[in-house]
Design a protein around this motif. Structure first.
Motif, PDB file in Angstrom:
ATOM      1  N   LYS A  20       0.830  -1.215   0.000  1.00  0.00           N
ATOM      2  CA  LYS A  20       0.000   0.000   0.000  1.00  0.00           C
ATOM      3  C   LYS A  20       0.860   1.259   0.000  1.00  0.00           C
ATOM      4  N   ASP A  25      -0.785   4.982  -0.530  1.00  0.00           N
ATOM      5  CA  ASP A  25      -1.877   5.057   0.437  1.00  0.00           C
ATOM      6  C   ASP A  25      -1.412   5.765   1.720  1.00  0.00           C
ATOM      7  N   PRO A  26      -1.891   7.010   1.976  1.00  0.00           N
ATOM      8  CA  PRO A  26      -1.423   7.753   3.148  1.00  0.00           C
ATOM      9  C   PRO A  26      -1.824   7.110   4.478  1.00  0.00           C
ATOM     10  N   GLN A  27      -2.959   6.444   4.525  1.00  0.00           N
ATOM     11  CA  GLN A  27      -3.380   5.781   5.770  1.00  0.00           C
ATOM     12  C   GLN A  27      -2.452   4.611   6.088  1.00  0.00           C
ATOM     13  N   ALA A  28      -2.011   3.903   5.062  1.00  0.00           N
ATOM     14  CA  ALA A  28      -1.074   2.797   5.286  1.00  0.00           C
ATOM     15  C   ALA A  28       0.230   3.324   5.867  1.00  0.00           C
ATOM     16  N   LYS A  30       0.604   6.032   7.755  1.00  0.00           N
ATOM     17  CA  LYS A  30       0.352   6.372   9.161  1.00  0.00           C
ATOM     18  C   LYS A  30       0.335   5.122  10.029  1.00  0.00           C
ATOM     19  N   THR A  31      -0.295   4.065   9.532  1.00  0.00           N
ATOM     20  CA  THR A  31      -0.370   2.810  10.269  1.00  0.00           C
ATOM     21  C   THR A  31       1.011   2.191  10.424  1.00  0.00           C
TER      22      THR A  31
END
Length: 75
Positions: A20, A25-28, A30-31
């Motif tokens: 990701k 994918d920016p959320q990936a 952050k995670t």
């Protein structure tokens, strides 16, 4: 029915989060950082999220990973 871990390594190499990152994918991202997995290598090649971002030309991801103090010298 099997539930896969989002940071489980796959036999083919990258984790789902690393893939990701390559997709931008920016959320990936952050995670990955929140889980402390930003320097974790994949299963076979030892490649990190930084590699997957670079190989996909994801300049914003590269910038964010470097600002998060990812180690660019992992071998």
């Amino acid at each position: 029915f099997t539930i896969a871990s989002i940071h489980a390594m796959e036999l083919s190499g990258p984790t789902s989060l690393q893939r990701k990152i390559g997709d931008g994918d920016p959320q990936a991202l952050k995670t990955l950082i929140a889980l402390g997995k930003k320097d974790e290598p994949d299963a076979l090649g030892g490649r990190t999220a930084l590699y997957y971002a670079a190989s996909a030309g994801q300049i914003p991801m590269l910038d964010k990973l470097l600002k998060a103090k990812v180690n660019p010298n992992i071998k």
